[in-house]
Write a protein that holds these residues in place. Structure first.
Motif, mmCIF file in Angstrom:
data_model
loop_
_atom_site.group_PDB
_atom_site.id
_atom_site.type_symbol
_atom_site.label_atom_id
_atom_site.label_comp_id
_atom_site.label_asym_id
_atom_site.label_seq_id
_atom_site.Cartn_x
_atom_site.Cartn_y
_atom_site.Cartn_z
ATOM 1 N N ALA A 97 0.783 -1.305 -0.420
ATOM 2 C CA ALA A 97 0.408 0.348 0.176
ATOM 3 C C ALA A 97 0.933 1.550 0.159
ATOM 4 O O ALA A 97 0.666 2.270 -0.542
ATOM 5 C CB ALA A 97 -0.895 -0.314 1.430
ATOM 6 N N TYR A 98 2.230 0.654 1.121
ATOM 7 C CA TYR A 98 2.779 2.548 0.939
ATOM 8 C C TYR A 98 3.993 2.930 -0.637
ATOM 9 O O TYR A 98 3.568 3.519 -0.687
ATOM 10 C CB TYR A 98 3.390 2.759 2.619
ATOM 11 N N THR A 99 4.934 1.789 -0.939
ATOM 12 C CA THR A 99 5.546 1.640 -1.547
ATOM 13 C C THR A 99 4.476 1.603 -2.934
ATOM 14 O O THR A 99 5.089 2.352 -3.993
ATOM 15 C CB THR A 99 6.608 0.426 -1.854
ATOM 16 N N GLY A 100 2.849 1.051 -2.804
ATOM 17 C CA GLY A 100 2.130 1.576 -3.989
ATOM 18 C C GLY A 100 2.226 2.423 -4.386
ATOM 19 O O GLY A 100 1.990 3.438 -5.625
ATOM 20 N N SER A 101 1.831 3.421 -3.844
ATOM 21 C CA SER A 101 1.295 4.474 -3.950
ATOM 22 C C SER A 101 2.225 5.669 -3.779
ATOM 23 O O SER A 101 1.998 6.030 -4.830
ATOM 24 C CB SER A 101 0.366 4.815 -2.433
ATOM 25 N N ALA A 102 3.261 5.321 -3.209
ATOM 26 C CA ALA A 102 4.815 6.337 -3.653
ATOM 27 C C ALA A 102 4.934 5.587 -4.555
ATOM 28 O O ALA A 102 5.487 7.058 -5.715
ATOM 29 C CB ALA A 102 5.848 5.971 -2.843
ATOM 30 N N ALA A 103 5.178 4.798 -5.158
ATOM 31 C CA ALA A 103 5.332 4.735 -7.114
ATOM 32 C C ALA A 103 4.744 5.133 -8.081
ATOM 33 O O ALA A 103 4.498 6.491 -8.687
ATOM 34 C CB ALA A 103 5.829 3.152 -7.117
ATOM 35 N N LEU A 104 3.208 5.243 -7.589
ATOM 36 C CA LEU A 104 2.349 5.259 -8.554
ATOM 37 C C LEU A 104 2.326 7.315 -8.574
ATOM 38 O O LEU A 104 2.580 8.207 -10.132
ATOM 39 C CB LEU A 104 0.654 5.447 -8.293
ATOM 40 N N ALA A 105 3.335 8.109 -7.021
ATOM 41 C CA ALA A 105 3.087 9.606 -6.943
ATOM 42 C C ALA A 105 4.442 10.122 -8.069
ATOM 43 O O ALA A 105 4.387 10.888 -8.080
ATOM 44 C CB ALA A 105 3.124 10.202 -5.895
ATOM 45 N N ALA A 106 5.097 9.170 -7.966
ATOM 46 C CA ALA A 106 6.884 9.297 -8.533
ATOM 47 C C ALA A 106 6.905 9.066 -10.130
ATOM 48 O O ALA A 106 6.954 9.945 -10.646
ATOM 49 C CB ALA A 106 7.659 8.035 -7.877
ATOM 50 N N MET A 107 5.502 7.863 -10.439
ATOM 51 C CA MET A 107 5.671 8.119 -12.405
ATOM 52 C C MET A 107 5.083 8.689 -13.269
ATOM 53 O O MET A 107 5.296 9.056 -13.117
ATOM 54 C CB MET A 107 5.303 6.237 -12.309
ATOM 55 N N SER A 108 4.166 9.795 -11.742
ATOM 56 C CA SER A 108 3.278 10.572 -12.155
ATOM 57 C C SER A 108 4.117 11.319 -12.468
ATOM 58 O O SER A 108 3.922 12.564 -13.288
ATOM 59 C CB SER A 108 1.808 10.933 -11.390
ATOM 60 N N GLU A 109 5.127 12.000 -11.929
ATOM 61 C CA GLU A 109 6.386 13.269 -11.988
ATOM 62 C C GLU A 109 7.062 12.768 -13.503
ATOM 63 O O GLU A 109 7.259 13.135 -14.331
ATOM 64 C CB GLU A 109 6.531 13.763 -10.433
ATOM 65 N N PHE A 114 8.821 3.682 -13.934
ATOM 66 C CA PHE A 114 8.162 3.096 -14.360
ATOM 67 C C PHE A 114 8.648 1.330 -13.643
ATOM 68 O O PHE A 114 8.922 0.305 -12.652
ATOM 69 C CB PHE A 114 7.436 2.670 -15.401
ATOM 70 N N GLY A 115 9.532 0.781 -14.222
ATOM 71 C CA GLY A 115 10.353 -0.179 -14.030
ATOM 72 C C GLY A 115 11.145 -0.501 -12.280
ATOM 73 O O GLY A 115 10.826 -1.275 -12.161
ATOM 74 N N ARG A 116 11.674 1.131 -12.143
ATOM 75 C CA ARG A 116 12.066 0.799 -11.019
ATOM 76 C C ARG A 116 11.309 0.823 -9.781
ATOM 77 O O ARG A 116 11.452 0.307 -8.714
ATOM 78 C CB ARG A 116 13.792 2.035 -10.805
ATOM 79 N N ALA A 117 10.550 1.349 -9.991
ATOM 80 C CA ALA A 117 9.485 1.378 -9.158
ATOM 81 C C ALA A 117 8.290 0.255 -8.735
ATOM 82 O O ALA A 117 7.823 -0.582 -7.646
ATOM 83 C CB ALA A 117 8.070 2.398 -9.446
ATOM 84 N N MET A 118 8.025 -0.749 -10.010
ATOM 85 C CA MET A 118 7.643 -2.334 -9.688
ATOM 86 C C MET A 118 8.343 -3.193 -9.548
ATOM 87 O O MET A 118 7.900 -3.416 -8.917
ATOM 88 C CB MET A 118 7.032 -2.219 -11.189
ATOM 89 N N VAL A 119 9.737 -2.729 -8.860
ATOM 90 C CA VAL A 119 10.439 -3.021 -8.420
ATOM 91 C C VAL A 119 10.582 -3.427 -7.321
ATOM 92 O O VAL A 119 10.316 -4.537 -6.326
ATOM 93 C CB VAL A 119 11.850 -3.364 -8.962
#
Length: 142
Positions: A97-109, A114-119
């Motif tokens: 939940a926490y890493t997914g929301s942070a990854a989506l926020a980072a990918m929006s900028e 994307f690849g690093r966030a999904m890892v």
């Protein structure tokens, strides 16, 4: 078997609590605490019954000999395996939940990360797999 019949009743009460929480928060919180206490007492009774149960009575002599000589899996090992899986799954849920929301926020900028966030999200999901492996080890040694 009696506790199994109480599950639909608890589900109805849980739905009523959610409806009550939407209308009035003070009465709903009291009812929610009461439902949580009832579920806790039921779980403690279930654990006490599982730990206090003796070997099962079998119809045939061969099956009875196997259960009395320790051929079956003990109740404490199954409870420990369930706790390992449940704890790791809840931990993984919070982590995703926490890493997914942070990854989506980072990918929006920056969409190129994307690849690093999904890892990172995948590593958080690995926590549940670790709990499953520990549960298999516990059951295997029982």
């Amino acid at each position: 078997m009696t506790w199994l019949l109480a599950v639909p009743l608890l589900a109805v009460v849980a739905v009523a609590v959610v409806a009550l929480l939407r209308r009035r928060t003070s009465g709903g919180v009291r009812l929610l605490v009461a439902v949580d206490a009832a579920v806790l007492v039921g779980a403690l009774v279930l654990i006490a019954v599982a730990l206090g149960a003796g070997p099962a009575q079998a119809g045939s002599v061969a099956a009875a000999t196997e259960t009395t000589t320790g051929g079956g899996i003990g109740g404490p090992a199954l409870i420990a395996a369930a706790i390992a899986v449940a704890g790791s799954s809840i931990g993984a849920a919070f982590a995703v939940a926490y890493t997914g929301s942070a990854a989506l926020a980072a990918m929006s900028e920056r969409p190129e990360i994307f690849g690093r966030a999904m890892v990172v999200v995948g590593l958080a999901e690995g926590i549940a797999i670790y709990g499953l492996v520990i549960a298999m080890i516990m059951i295997g040694r029982a």
